[in-house]
Design a protein around this motif. Structure first.
Motif, PDB file in Angstrom:
ATOM      1  N   GLU A   1     -67.943  34.940 -60.154  1.00  0.00           N
ATOM      2  CA  GLU A   1     -69.196  35.455 -60.700  1.00  0.00           C
ATOM      3  C   GLU A   1     -69.511  34.700 -61.987  1.00  0.00           C
ATOM      4  OE1 GLU A   1     -70.120  39.900 -61.293  1.00  0.00           O
ATOM      5  OE2 GLU A   1     -69.414  39.170 -63.241  1.00  0.00           O
ATOM      6  N   VAL A   2     -70.710  34.132 -62.076  1.00  0.00           N
ATOM      7  CA  VAL A   2     -71.161  33.426 -63.279  1.00  0.00           C
ATOM      8  C   VAL A   2     -72.283  34.251 -63.883  1.00  0.00           C
ATOM      9  CG1 VAL A   2     -72.106  31.283 -64.210  1.00  0.00           C
ATOM     10  CG2 VAL A   2     -70.608  31.207 -62.211  1.00  0.00           C
ATOM     11  N   SER A   3     -72.198  34.549 -65.196  1.00  0.00           N
ATOM     12  CA  SER A   3     -73.221  35.381 -65.828  1.00  0.00           C
ATOM     13  C   SER A   3     -73.427  34.980 -67.290  1.00  0.00           C
ATOM     14  CB  SER A   3     -72.826  36.862 -65.750  1.00  0.00           C
ATOM     15  OG  SER A   3     -71.641  37.092 -66.483  1.00  0.00           O
ATOM     16  N   THR A   4     -74.530  35.484 -67.860  1.00  0.00           N
ATOM     17  CA  THR A   4     -74.809  35.330 -69.287  1.00  0.00           C
ATOM     18  C   THR A   4     -75.201  36.689 -69.842  1.00  0.00           C
ATOM     19  OG1 THR A   4     -77.175  34.922 -69.028  1.00  0.00           O
ATOM     20  CG2 THR A   4     -75.721  32.986 -68.972  1.00  0.00           C
ATOM     21  N   ALA A   5     -75.215  36.773 -71.157  1.00  0.00           N
ATOM     22  CA  ALA A   5     -75.749  37.968 -71.812  1.00  0.00           C
ATOM     23  C   ALA A   5     -77.269  37.937 -71.684  1.00  0.00           C
ATOM     24  CB  ALA A   5     -75.334  37.982 -73.276  1.00  0.00           C
ATOM     25  N   SER A   6     -77.917  39.044 -71.957  1.00  0.00           N
ATOM     26  CA  SER A   6     -79.373  39.121 -71.882  1.00  0.00           C
ATOM     27  C   SER A   6     -79.993  38.201 -72.925  1.00  0.00           C
ATOM     28  CB  SER A   6     -79.801  40.568 -72.126  1.00  0.00           C
ATOM     29  OG  SER A   6     -81.185  40.683 -71.997  1.00  0.00           O
ATOM     30  N   SER A   7     -80.936  37.343 -72.481  1.00  0.00           N
ATOM     31  CA  SER A   7     -81.613  36.435 -73.410  1.00  0.00           C
ATOM     32  C   SER A   7     -82.936  35.982 -72.812  1.00  0.00           C
ATOM     33  CB  SER A   7     -80.726  35.229 -73.723  1.00  0.00           C
ATOM     34  OG  SER A   7     -80.813  34.272 -72.720  1.00  0.00           O
ATOM     35  N   THR A   8     -83.652  35.167 -73.559  1.00  0.00           N
ATOM     36  CA  THR A   8     -84.942  34.661 -73.110  1.00  0.00           C
ATOM     37  C   THR A   8     -84.862  33.197 -72.678  1.00  0.00           C
ATOM     38  OG1 THR A   8     -85.522  34.032 -75.363  1.00  0.00           O
ATOM     39  CG2 THR A   8     -86.211  36.217 -74.629  1.00  0.00           C
ATOM     40  N   THR A   9     -83.677  32.622 -72.633  1.00  0.00           N
ATOM     41  CA  THR A   9     -83.537  31.203 -72.320  1.00  0.00           C
ATOM     42  C   THR A   9     -83.242  30.970 -70.833  1.00  0.00           C
ATOM     43  OG1 THR A   9     -81.182  31.215 -72.849  1.00  0.00           O
ATOM     44  CG2 THR A   9     -82.695  30.701 -74.641  1.00  0.00           C
ATOM     45  N   ASP A  10     -83.457  29.735 -70.399  1.00  0.00           N
ATOM     46  CA  ASP A  10     -83.220  29.353 -69.010  1.00  0.00           C
ATOM     47  C   ASP A  10     -81.759  28.981 -68.794  1.00  0.00           C
ATOM     48  OD1 ASP A  10     -85.920  29.618 -68.478  1.00  0.00           O
ATOM     49  OD2 ASP A  10     -86.339  27.519 -68.908  1.00  0.00           O
ATOM     50  N   VAL A  11     -81.291  29.213 -67.571  1.00  0.00           N
ATOM     51  CA  VAL A  11     -79.954  28.797 -67.153  1.00  0.00           C
ATOM     52  C   VAL A  11     -80.108  28.063 -65.827  1.00  0.00           C
ATOM     53  CG1 VAL A  11     -77.659  29.545 -66.438  1.00  0.00           C
ATOM     54  CG2 VAL A  11     -78.856  30.773 -68.257  1.00  0.00           C
ATOM     55  N   GLU A  12     -79.507  26.889 -65.747  1.00  0.00           N
ATOM     56  CA  GLU A  12     -79.559  26.119 -64.506  1.00  0.00           C
ATOM     57  C   GLU A  12     -78.141  25.711 -64.126  1.00  0.00           C
ATOM     58  OE1 GLU A  12     -81.164  21.827 -62.832  1.00  0.00           O
ATOM     59  OE2 GLU A  12     -81.966  22.594 -64.718  1.00  0.00           O
ATOM     60  N   ILE A  13     -77.684  26.198 -62.974  1.00  0.00           N
ATOM     61  CA  ILE A  13     -76.393  25.773 -62.436  1.00  0.00           C
ATOM     62  C   ILE A  13     -76.702  24.639 -61.472  1.00  0.00           C
ATOM     63  CG2 ILE A  13     -74.331  26.428 -61.127  1.00  0.00           C
ATOM     64  CD1 ILE A  13     -74.592  27.912 -63.791  1.00  0.00           C
ATOM     65  N   ARG A  14     -76.300  23.431 -61.829  1.00  0.00           N
ATOM     66  CA  ARG A  14     -76.627  22.265 -60.997  1.00  0.00           C
ATOM     67  C   ARG A  14     -75.639  22.087 -59.854  1.00  0.00           C
ATOM     68  NH1 ARG A  14     -78.710  17.915 -65.505  1.00  0.00           N
ATOM     69  NH2 ARG A  14     -80.645  19.030 -65.932  1.00  0.00           N
ATOM     70  N   ARG A  15     -74.365  22.379 -60.127  1.00  0.00           N
ATOM     71  CA  ARG A  15     -73.349  22.231 -59.084  1.00  0.00           C
ATOM     72  C   ARG A  15     -72.088  22.963 -59.534  1.00  0.00           C
ATOM     73  NH1 ARG A  15     -72.810  18.732 -54.680  1.00  0.00           N
ATOM     74  NH2 ARG A  15     -70.674  18.372 -54.098  1.00  0.00           N
ATOM     75  N   MET A  16     -71.383  23.554 -58.564  1.00  0.00           N
ATOM     76  CA  MET A  16     -70.114  24.215 -58.854  1.00  0.00           C
ATOM     77  C   MET A  16     -69.136  23.829 -57.741  1.00  0.00           C
ATOM     78  SD  MET A  16     -69.294  28.182 -59.763  1.00  0.00           S
ATOM     79  CE  MET A  16     -69.457  28.891 -58.148  1.00  0.00           C
ATOM     80  N   GLU A  17     -67.939  23.411 -58.146  1.00  0.00           N
ATOM     81  CA  GLU A  17     -66.899  23.018 -57.199  1.00  0.00           C
ATOM     82  C   GLU A  17     -65.628  23.778 -57.524  1.00  0.00           C
ATOM     83  OE1 GLU A  17     -66.457  18.859 -57.948  1.00  0.00           O
ATOM     84  OE2 GLU A  17     -68.293  18.320 -56.865  1.00  0.00           O
ATOM     85  N   VAL A  18     -64.855  24.112 -56.479  1.00  0.00           N
ATOM     86  CA  VAL A  18     -63.551  24.727 -56.674  1.00  0.00           C
ATOM     87  C   VAL A  18     -62.520  23.944 -55.855  1.00  0.00           C
ATOM     88  CG1 VAL A  18     -64.387  27.043 -57.158  1.00  0.00           C
ATOM     89  CG2 VAL A  18     -63.890  26.402 -54.815  1.00  0.00           C
ATOM     90  N   GLU A  19     -61.302  23.954 -56.350  1.00  0.00           N
ATOM     91  CA  GLU A  19     -60.196  23.357 -55.611  1.00  0.00           C
ATOM     92  C   GLU A  19     -59.174  24.451 -55.345  1.00  0.00           C
ATOM     93  OE1 GLU A  19     -56.582  20.304 -56.543  1.00  0.00           O
ATOM     94  OE2 GLU A  19     -58.595  19.621 -57.103  1.00  0.00           O
ATOM     95  N   ILE A  20     -58.920  24.709 -54.069  1.00  0.00           N
ATOM     96  CA  ILE A  20     -57.973  25.741 -53.657  1.00  0.00           C
ATOM     97  C   ILE A  20     -56.854  25.060 -52.895  1.00  0.00           C
ATOM     98  CG2 ILE A  20     -57.627  27.819 -52.258  1.00  0.00           C
ATOM     99  CD1 ILE A  20     -60.619  28.401 -52.635  1.00  0.00           C
ATOM    100  N   GLU A  21     -55.595  25.404 -53.230  1.00  0.00           N
ATOM    101  CA  GLU A  21     -54.466  24.833 -52.474  1.00  0.00           C
ATOM    102  C   GLU A  21     -53.487  25.923 -52.100  1.00  0.00           C
ATOM    103  OE1 GLU A  21     -51.617  23.278 -56.052  1.00  0.00           O
ATOM    104  OE2 GLU A  21     -52.793  21.799 -55.007  1.00  0.00           O
TER     105      GLU A  21
END
Length: 135
Positions: free
Chosen positions: A115-135
């Motif tokens: 889960e990705v989150s921010t506190a309440s604000s008036t600004t923009d958030v852009e997640i361009r890419r997220m990668e995970v490595e599981i072994e």
């Protein structure tokens, strides 16, 4: 109201609404007279796992490329329990979005939810890419 929105919708008159889903659903119009309305950002993955659910895996790495003037909070959940946070990573603000933020959460489980989150604000958030490595 501090409830989070599950969906955003725009009607034919270009009015924007938030929809909170649940046993009872709520629809609220975003403030049309203010471009600086405060909102929270929260996105959650589905459950991620290896092919064999009988084997515990290790979530070794999280790489995220983003643009945000707010600090991001990343919570990790395991094994189908979406109420207990097993690990939290705080990611600093990054206004360029040019580099990857890399961390090693070291979480073990049969399945993982992020889960990705921010506190309440008036600004923009852009997640361009997220990668995970599981072994």
């Amino acid at each position: 109201d501090l409830n989070s929105a599950d969906l955003f919708a725009i009607d034919e008159d270009l009015k924007m609404y938030t929809i909170q889903a649940g046993a009872t659903s709520y629809v609220a119009e975003l403030n049309p007279s203010s471009s600086a309305e405060s909102t929270t950002f929260k996105r959650t993955t589905g459950w991620l796992s290896q092919a064999d659910l009988g084997v515990r895996s290790h979530l070794r790495k999280l790489n995220i490329k983003y643009v945000s003037t707010d600090v991001l909070t990343v919570n990790f959940y395991i094994d189908g329990d979406s109420t207990t946070v097993v690990h939290t990573v705080t990611i600093p603000a990054d206004t360029s979005g040019a580099d990857w933020y890399r961390c090693k959460p070291g979480v073990r489980g049969r399945s993982f939810m992020i889960e990705v989150s921010t506190a309440s604000s008036t600004t923009d958030v852009e997640i361009r890419r997220m990668e995970v490595e599981i072994e």
